[in-house]
Design a protein around this motif. Structure first.
Motif, PDB file in Angstrom:
ATOM      1  N   LYS A   1       0.809  -1.222   0.000  1.00 24.93           N
ATOM      2  CA  LYS A   1       0.000   0.000   0.000  1.00 24.93           C
ATOM      3  C   LYS A   1       0.839   1.268   0.000  1.00 24.93           C
ATOM      4  O   LYS A   1       0.463   2.277  -0.595  1.00 24.93           O
ATOM      5  CB  LYS A   1      -0.955  -0.003   1.199  1.00 24.93           C
ATOM      6  CG  LYS A   1      -2.075  -1.014   1.078  1.00 24.93           C
ATOM      7  CD  LYS A   1      -3.062  -0.912   2.232  1.00 24.93           C
ATOM      8  CE  LYS A   1      -3.884   0.360   2.157  1.00 24.93           C
ATOM      9  NZ  LYS A   1      -4.969   0.394   3.165  1.00 24.93           N
TER      10      LYS A   1
ATOM     11  N   SER B   1       0.542   3.979  -2.843  1.00 29.86           N
ATOM     12  CA  SER B   1       0.215   5.347  -2.420  1.00 29.86           C
ATOM     13  C   SER B   1       1.219   6.340  -2.991  1.00 29.86           C
ATOM     14  O   SER B   1       0.861   7.465  -3.368  1.00 29.86           O
ATOM     15  CB  SER B   1       0.202   5.435  -0.891  1.00 29.86           C
ATOM     16  OG  SER B   1      -0.812   4.606  -0.349  1.00 29.86           O
TER      17      SER B   1
ATOM     18  N   LYS C   1       0.236   7.065  -6.534  1.00 29.31           N
ATOM     19  CA  LYS C   1      -0.909   7.978  -6.598  1.00 29.31           C
ATOM     20  C   LYS C   1      -0.478   9.415  -6.309  1.00 29.31           C
ATOM     21  O   LYS C   1      -0.909  10.356  -6.993  1.00 29.31           O
ATOM     22  CB  LYS C   1      -1.982   7.545  -5.597  1.00 29.31           C
ATOM     23  CG  LYS C   1      -2.536   6.155  -5.816  1.00 29.31           C
ATOM     24  CD  LYS C   1      -3.290   6.038  -7.111  1.00 29.31           C
ATOM     25  CE  LYS C   1      -3.923   4.664  -7.259  1.00 29.31           C
ATOM     26  NZ  LYS C   1      -4.669   4.522  -8.528  1.00 29.31           N
TER      27      LYS C   1
ATOM     28  N   TYR D   1      -6.809  10.584  -6.432  1.00 31.41           N
ATOM     29  CA  TYR D   1      -6.207  10.635  -5.105  1.00 31.41           C
ATOM     30  C   TYR D   1      -7.289  10.688  -4.027  1.00 31.41           C
ATOM     31  O   TYR D   1      -7.239   9.955  -3.024  1.00 31.41           O
ATOM     32  CB  TYR D   1      -5.289  11.853  -5.008  1.00 31.41           C
ATOM     33  CG  TYR D   1      -4.501  11.935  -3.723  1.00 31.41           C
ATOM     34  CD1 TYR D   1      -3.286  11.264  -3.584  1.00 31.41           C
ATOM     35  CD2 TYR D   1      -4.971  12.689  -2.642  1.00 31.41           C
ATOM     36  CE1 TYR D   1      -2.562  11.340  -2.409  1.00 31.41           C
ATOM     37  CE2 TYR D   1      -4.251  12.766  -1.461  1.00 31.41           C
ATOM     38  CZ  TYR D   1      -3.046  12.081  -1.351  1.00 31.41           C
ATOM     39  OH  TYR D   1      -2.330  12.146  -0.183  1.00 31.41           O
TER      40      TYR D   1
ATOM     41  N   ASP E   1      -9.159   7.326  -3.751  1.00 32.31           N
ATOM     42  CA  ASP E   1      -8.382   6.332  -3.014  1.00 32.31           C
ATOM     43  C   ASP E   1      -8.358   6.646  -1.515  1.00 32.31           C
ATOM     44  O   ASP E   1      -8.381   5.737  -0.683  1.00 32.31           O
ATOM     45  CB  ASP E   1      -6.947   6.261  -3.562  1.00 32.31           C
ATOM     46  CG  ASP E   1      -6.883   5.551  -4.894  1.00 32.31           C
ATOM     47  OD1 ASP E   1      -7.681   4.630  -5.102  1.00 32.31           O
ATOM     48  OD2 ASP E   1      -6.037   5.909  -5.722  1.00 32.31           O
TER      49      ASP E   1
ATOM     50  N   LEU F   1      -4.950   4.773   0.660  1.00 28.73           N
ATOM     51  CA  LEU F   1      -3.710   5.538   0.840  1.00 28.73           C
ATOM     52  C   LEU F   1      -3.068   5.239   2.197  1.00 28.73           C
ATOM     53  O   LEU F   1      -3.756   5.143   3.211  1.00 28.73           O
ATOM     54  CB  LEU F   1      -3.973   7.028   0.711  1.00 28.73           C
ATOM     55  CG  LEU F   1      -4.528   7.516  -0.628  1.00 28.73           C
ATOM     56  CD1 LEU F   1      -4.714   9.021  -0.605  1.00 28.73           C
ATOM     57  CD2 LEU F   1      -3.615   7.097  -1.785  1.00 28.73           C
TER      58      LEU F   1
END
Length: 265
Positions: free
Chosen positions: A232, A236, A239, A254, A257, A263
């Motif tokens: 993750k 993240s 992103k 963004y 998510d 995130l």
């Protein structure tokens, strides 16, 4: 950016055991976790299964395609495995990988010529891993010329600079970044791809190094990455980098998510 999930690889002990036992449920759980994490393509590699690679690869393809309508990356150095895999895949496949080595290229070319597939080309030849940016670009131009000659369209070609360990060559990261930039400039239409794990080999806090390199490569123009989408923090970072580089209009992805708990800082 295109995300190729790397987890279905029999060099991983749990995957190897699942393939040995024909444990479809475990394989499908791994695939689902990658898709949920953001993978667009699932890499399938049974290369460590000496003597049974072909049967194991075909079983993996059937197992995954029977449950998910997902594109697959066929990761093997064996032309026979590619040939048989191409007979089974339902969605447009990615072939991982081919090199600029004359003999290896010719063997692979017999199988992939005029196929509707994407191809990953490793920018290395008979000399082994390229030692500098100029050598990488020499091999990149050779690969594109030879792939186009057998009917592979330029927009189906992904070039991999084959990143080396920074613990061995302190300029390995810089070489990768400069290579991606030059490939984008000198070979318009060609895409770029890489894995991250080599850069941090033998160093502590490897994930930190990998994430930092990925950010710099994205700024250089990287098109795709072969990574673990279950990570993750790594996803993240992707992103956030897309956001900063202006690739996320109105911050929609963004914020989506964030709301969905994807995130992790």
């Amino acid at each position: 950016m295109l995300i190729v999930g790397e987890r279905i690889n029999t060099s991983r002990k749990q995957i190897d055991e699942a393939v040995e036992k024909r444990d479809a449920n475990f394989i499908l759980e791994e695939v689902k976790a990658q898709l949920d994490g953001g993978a667009h393509i699932i890499d399938v590699n049974a290369g460590s299964r000496f003597g049974s690679e072909l049967n194991d690869l075909l079983w993996l393809i059937d197992t995954i395609q029977g449950a998910f309508p997902v594109r697959l990356s066929i990761d093997t150095t064996d032309p026979l495995c590619i040939e048989k895999a191409l007979e089974k895949v339902k969605e447009k496949p990615m072939i991982n990988s081919i090199t600029a080595e004359k003999n290896r290229f010719e063997e692979m070319a017999k199988v992939i010529q005029n196929r509707d597939c994407e191809v990953i080309g490793l920018c290395m030849d008979e000399r082994g891993l390229a030692k500098n940016v100029d050598q990488i670009l020499e091999n990149a131009h050779k690969l594109v010329k030879n792939l186009e000659a057998i009917g592979i369209k330029r927009d189906n070609i992904y070039l991999d600079p084959s990143i080396q360990a920074i613990s061995v060559n302190q300029k390995a990261g810089l070489i990768a970044i400069q290579s991606i930039e030059r490939i984008q400039n000198e070979l318009p239409g060609v895409k770029t791809i890489c894995g991250l794990s080599n850069i941090s080999f033998s160093l502590p806090k490897r994930h930190l190094i990998n994430r930092t390199l990925l950010t710099l490569l994205m700024k250089a123009g990287l098109s795709a990455a072969i990574i673990d989408p279950v990570d993750k923090k790594l996803m993240s970072t992707i992103k956030a980098t897309d956001l900063i580089l202006g690739r996320d209009p109105f911050c929609r992805n963004y914020l989506k998510d964030f709301r969905e708990g994807r995130l992790e800082g």
